[in-house]
Write a protein that holds these residues in place. Structure first.
Motif, PDB file in Angstrom:
ATOM      1  N   ALA A  93      -0.890  14.148  -2.308  1.00 17.30           N
ATOM      2  CA  ALA A  93      -0.231  12.888  -2.685  1.00 17.30           C
ATOM      3  C   ALA A  93       1.075  12.702  -1.910  1.00 17.30           C
ATOM      4  O   ALA A  93       1.383  11.607  -1.437  1.00 17.30           O
ATOM      5  CB  ALA A  93       0.027  12.852  -4.184  1.00 17.30           C
ATOM      6  N   VAL A 118       0.847  -1.201   0.000  1.00 16.39           N
ATOM      7  CA  VAL A 118       0.000   0.000   0.000  1.00 16.39           C
ATOM      8  C   VAL A 118       0.882   1.250   0.000  1.00 16.39           C
ATOM      9  O   VAL A 118       0.633   2.213  -0.726  1.00 16.39           O
ATOM     10  CB  VAL A 118      -0.957  -0.015   1.211  1.00 16.39           C
ATOM     11  CG1 VAL A 118      -1.688   1.316   1.337  1.00 16.39           C
ATOM     12  CG2 VAL A 118      -1.960  -1.160   1.075  1.00 16.39           C
ATOM     13  N   ARG A 156       2.369   7.425   5.154  1.00 18.76           N
ATOM     14  CA  ARG A 156       2.352   5.964   5.021  1.00 18.76           C
ATOM     15  C   ARG A 156       3.768   5.391   5.176  1.00 18.76           C
ATOM     16  O   ARG A 156       3.978   4.388   5.856  1.00 18.76           O
ATOM     17  CB  ARG A 156       1.801   5.556   3.649  1.00 18.76           C
ATOM     18  CG  ARG A 156       0.307   5.620   3.513  1.00 18.76           C
ATOM     19  CD  ARG A 156      -0.420   4.483   4.161  1.00 18.76           C
ATOM     20  NE  ARG A 156       0.254   3.210   4.089  1.00 18.76           N
ATOM     21  CZ  ARG A 156      -0.202   2.090   4.641  1.00 18.76           C
ATOM     22  NH1 ARG A 156      -1.354   2.100   5.294  1.00 18.76           N
ATOM     23  NH2 ARG A 156       0.456   0.968   4.540  1.00 18.76           N
ATOM     24  N   ALA A 168       2.439   1.943  -3.414  1.00 21.39           N
ATOM     25  CA  ALA A 168       1.510   2.581  -4.358  1.00 21.39           C
ATOM     26  C   ALA A 168       1.415   4.074  -4.073  1.00 21.39           C
ATOM     27  O   ALA A 168       1.419   4.906  -4.992  1.00 21.39           O
ATOM     28  CB  ALA A 168       0.126   1.929  -4.258  1.00 21.39           C
ATOM     29  N   ALA A 169       1.352   4.442  -2.789  1.00 24.54           N
ATOM     30  CA  ALA A 169       1.251   5.858  -2.421  1.00 24.54           C
ATOM     31  C   ALA A 169       2.513   6.613  -2.835  1.00 24.54           C
ATOM     32  O   ALA A 169       2.436   7.771  -3.279  1.00 24.54           O
ATOM     33  CB  ALA A 169       1.010   5.991  -0.912  1.00 24.54           C
ATOM     34  N   ILE A 196       0.409  11.921   1.827  1.00 26.94           N
ATOM     35  CA  ILE A 196      -0.048  10.528   1.998  1.00 26.94           C
ATOM     36  C   ILE A 196       1.161   9.590   1.931  1.00 26.94           C
ATOM     37  O   ILE A 196       1.313   8.683   2.752  1.00 26.94           O
ATOM     38  CB  ILE A 196      -1.079  10.145   0.923  1.00 26.94           C
ATOM     39  CG1 ILE A 196      -2.371  10.940   1.120  1.00 26.94           C
ATOM     40  CG2 ILE A 196      -1.381   8.647   0.961  1.00 26.94           C
ATOM     41  CD1 ILE A 196      -3.329  10.848  -0.050  1.00 26.94           C
ATOM     42  N   ASN A 239       2.586   7.034  -6.618  1.00 25.14           N
ATOM     43  CA  ASN A 239       1.604   8.057  -6.962  1.00 25.14           C
ATOM     44  C   ASN A 239       2.147   9.462  -6.685  1.00 25.14           C
ATOM     45  O   ASN A 239       1.943  10.387  -7.479  1.00 25.14           O
ATOM     46  CB  ASN A 239       0.315   7.806  -6.170  1.00 25.14           C
ATOM     47  CG  ASN A 239      -0.761   8.819  -6.502  1.00 25.14           C
ATOM     48  OD1 ASN A 239      -1.240   8.880  -7.630  1.00 25.14           O
ATOM     49  ND2 ASN A 239      -1.127   9.640  -5.537  1.00 25.14           N
TER      50      ASN A 239
END
Lengths: 393, 372
Positions: B308, B286, B315, B289-290, B311, B293
């Motif tokens: 973005a 996860v 994370r 992916a963040a 996040i 991105n």
């Protein structure tokens, strides 16, 4: 309507089409069990608008945007599929149709079905004419799904199916069931299973709803007593149904991971928290901290879903990683509903009280990490097949 | 508002970049390289940085017209992640990512030479922002008072990453007109640098500015125009470095689970450990992916990338802390020893967690953008 290939052109065409065709009443973003259009032979539309929306969308393939045109879809690639959902969200449009046929059986048929089967079964799913349910679990085959005992006896041109399925969602409302049945009792358990399509409108099939903690009865028991299944209604090879079953499960898991509707469905957390503010506008710091963590994880998990769609579009197999999406998505959804209940406080303690269906929805989410494979089964799949950790599990 | 379609998979070129970086770093900067520097009391390896510069890494965000490779933020993230995986020591983040991004914002040609020198690996930078215990670029007591055609700077900065050895310092200062950034030689009269004994064995310094004279040309620009993009770029790249760190720590842990025997079997056969490892892998995915991105958003529309990036950093912070905590726990006693590498990952993770904003800092930004 011919869908443009060029993304920008497609967007402008679609935007206009949506304005012209999506009824006003269908632009409220509702996506609860009561407002979803499930379709099926016995479907009673909740409003003329719901019917209109389904028929108009189905006519141009937009109930199943990525399916090939010849099977009732719009043949959209991933870029245009994304645009489709963006434009739908822009006007807050409801999905015109949702079903297990779309989410689960469709992808399995597209992958394993013969051309004749696809032509026969997929368009009625796309139009919402036939409603499907899933016959997987049995009383003795839950996490150990390959232990299914429902038996299919070979009668030449057809099978006679006898046994019991459980947790068959909406079986009492479905027209057909896709089921795992044992066609070879002597073979090792994974090698004696076939994936068959069964017409439920026959004497040998009965269903009984199970009342759940939420008060609702979406799940049923389904009993087969010599139900007749013509041999043409097998998907994939005889005794190789486990391959179809697993493939379908990866789609089911992806569907459950996004709550079927994308992770950010429902009211924004900020609005929900604002309702909890005290006289001086004070919001409980623990609640806000939980909400912030939830938002971070929700947004990041949404990106992960997008990433895996991009990966699968690039041709790579997502396969076992769908276990990750399912595990993370469902645990997140449970957290979200725990938070909603805490935010609702005393108002959320009555059935259909000030918080509406919040208590029932909260209770329903507890099944998310059980159905389609429990969180523990997902972690087992990951540790064994992704991480290569040996031995049991 | 039609946005370019962001694809959250690596392109073929990006995969090749990652593979090439991995190959180089496994040879030139495995974890033992950091350990060697630490044991020798060093916090920088100019030869390693020189090699990275020759491969175009120092100029990853420098325009081609200035001798750079101009590969963009996603590519910078790929390099940072590969460095993170073996804890490679370099001024990549402060010089190649943050300083280069800041200097690029200046359009009048004053920074052309500086960008060239960065790309060539001939000039390193440190960013002097922090003054308190927590990252907070809005807090700035260091002030610059007008004096003739120039300024005089006084105040202190703490936790200046690469600050003890960098050639130059980008320092944020308060003026009557608001927050600005100066580009100063680190050896300027009145600058006193004190190297800190950082737990991650990297270069970081406390710097005192005692009436340092700066010219009008030394003033790069307003902080919101120069420093803010640099911080965003740094946060995105740091989050990427942390995913590499997580991958490194996790790889060691899974390897150990498959090798260590207790009760007659490898401990990876115990479900209690399997599920913890599987959960960690999920968190890692996860976060990856963040982070990807964030890199894509920085390349597509940096002015809209704040959500973005936050996040990604939030994370990455949570995942890194989990990965190293689980890493030590699942290794058992050996994870606690200095001779074993997991401790080095843990200490770097702690520094990365604080640098450029911790979880709470970024969650607050996300909350503000998302109305929570």
């Amino acid at each position: 309507m011919q869908h443009a290939q060029d993304p920008a052109l497609f967007r402008s065409q679609l935007r206009q089409w949506l304005l012209d065709n999506c009824p006003e009443q269908m632009r409220d973003g509702q996506n609860t069990e009561d407002t979803i259009c499930w379709g099926g032979a016995g479907w009673v539309f909740s409003s003329p608008a719901q019917q209109q929306w389904l028929e108009r969308a189905a006519a141009v393939g937009l109930t199943v945007p990525t399916w090939p045109v010849e099977y009732g879809g719009a043949g959209l690639d991933r870029a245009r599929e994304k645009i489709f959902y963006e434009e739908m969200a822009r006007i807050n449009a409801r999905l015109p149709l949702q079903s297990f046929g779309i989410w689960m059986l469709g992808p399995a048929l597209l992958h394993f079905g013969s051309h004749a089967q696809k032509l026969h079964y997929l368009p009625p799913i796309a139009r919402g004419d036939i409603r499907w349910c899933q016959g997987y679990s049995e009383p003795g085959a839950g996490s150990d799904l390959a232990n299914v005992q429902t038996h299919a006896e070979d009668c030449g041109d057809h099978w006679q199916v006898t046994g019991q399925k459980i947790w068959t969602s909406y079986a009492d409302k479905a027209d057909w069931i896709f089921a795992l049945v044992r066609t070879d009792r002597a073979a090792p358990k994974h090698r004696g299973i076939s994936f068959v399509l069964i017409d439920m409108n026959q004497p040998g099939v009965t269903t009984r709803p199970i009342k759940l903690i939420s008060g609702a009865s979406p799940f049923c028991e389904t009993f087969f007593d010599g139900a007749k299944v013509p041999k043409a209604q097998i998907v994939g090879e005889e005794n190789r149904g486990w391959d179809v079953a697993k493939y379908l499960l990866t789609h089911e898991r992806q569907m459950i991971s996004g709550g079927g509707q994308g992770l950010q469905g429902g009211r924004a957390l900020g609005a929900i928290l604002a309702d909890t503010a005290g006289p001086e506008g004070r919001i409980d710091p623990m609640l806000r901290a939980d909400a912030l963590r939830l938002e971070v994880d929700t947004l990041a998990t949404g990106m992960t879903l997008e990433r895996y769609k991009d990966i699968s579009e690039s041709g790579a197999e997502v396969g076992d990683a769908s276990a990750m999406l399912k595990y993370m998505g469902t645990e997140l959804n449970k957290r979200r509903h725990e938070l909603l209940m805490t935010a609702g406080g005393l108002d959320a303690l009555d059935w259909d009280g000030a918080m509406g269906s919040a208590p029932a929805d909260w209770l329903r989410t507890k099944a998310n990490s059980i159905e389609g494979g429990t969180s523990e089964i997902m972690l087992g799949i990951i540790s064994r097949r992704v991480l290569g950790l040996g031995g049991q599990s | 508002m039609t946005q370019p379609m962001i694809k959250l998979v690596h392109s073929e070129d990006e995969t090749m970049l990652a593979d090439a970086a991995r190959g180089f770093l496994d040879g030139a900067a495995p974890v033992s390289h950091l350990r060697g520097l630490r044991d020798a009391g060093r916090s920088h390896d100019p030869d390693l940085w020189g090699e990275m510069a020759r491969m175009g890494w120092a100029g990853v965000l420098v325009p081609e017209t200035h001798g750079g490779a101009d590969m963009g933020h996603a590519a910078a993230g790929i390099l940072a992640a590969q460095m993170g995986q073996t804890l490679a020591v370099s001024p990549f983040l402060s010089t190649a990512v943050m300083a280069a991004t800041a200097l690029r914002q200046v359009a009048d040609g004053r920074t052309d030479q500086a960008l060239r020198q960065i790309a060539a690996g001939q000039r390193t930078y440190a960013l002097a922002i922090d003054e308190g215990r927590k990252f907070d670029p809005g807090r700035c007591d260091l002030h610059a008072v007008r004096e003739g055609n120039g300024y005089r700077l006084s105040g202190r900065k703490g936790f200046v990453v690469d600050g003890a050895l960098a050639d130059r310092v980008l320092v944020q200062a308060r003026t009557d007109d608001g927050l600005v950034v100066f580009d100063l030689p680190a050896g300027a009269e009145g600058i006193e640098r004190r190297a800190r004994a950082a737990i991650d064995s990297r270069d970081s310094a406390d710097i005192t500015f005692d009436g340092v004279v700066a010219t009008g040309d030394d003033l790069l620009g307003r902080a919101d125009q120069v420093l803010r993009p640099a911080i965003l770029a740094g946060q995105a790249a740091l989050a990427a470095e942390m995913t590499g760190l997580v991958a490194g720590a996790f790889g060691m842990t899974v390897g150990y689970l498959n090798e260590r025997k207790q009760f007659g079997v490898t401990i990876g056969q115990f479900q209690a450990l399997q599920h913890r490892a599987a959960h960690l892998w999920c968190e890692q995915e996860v976060t990856a992916a963040a982070v990807l991105n964030a890199g894509r958003q920085m390349d597509a529309a940096p002015q809209d990338a704040a959500l973005a990036v936050s996040i990604a950093k939030a994370r990455a912070t949570a995942t890194a802390i989990l990965a190293v905590s689980e890493g030590v726990q699942m290794h058992g006693g050996i994870g606690m020893t200095d001779a074993f590498d997991m401790g080095l990952f843990m200490k770097r993770a702690r520094v990365c967690a604080e640098w450029l904003g911790d979880y709470s800092y970024h969650a607050e930004i996300i909350g503000n953008i998302r109305g929570i």
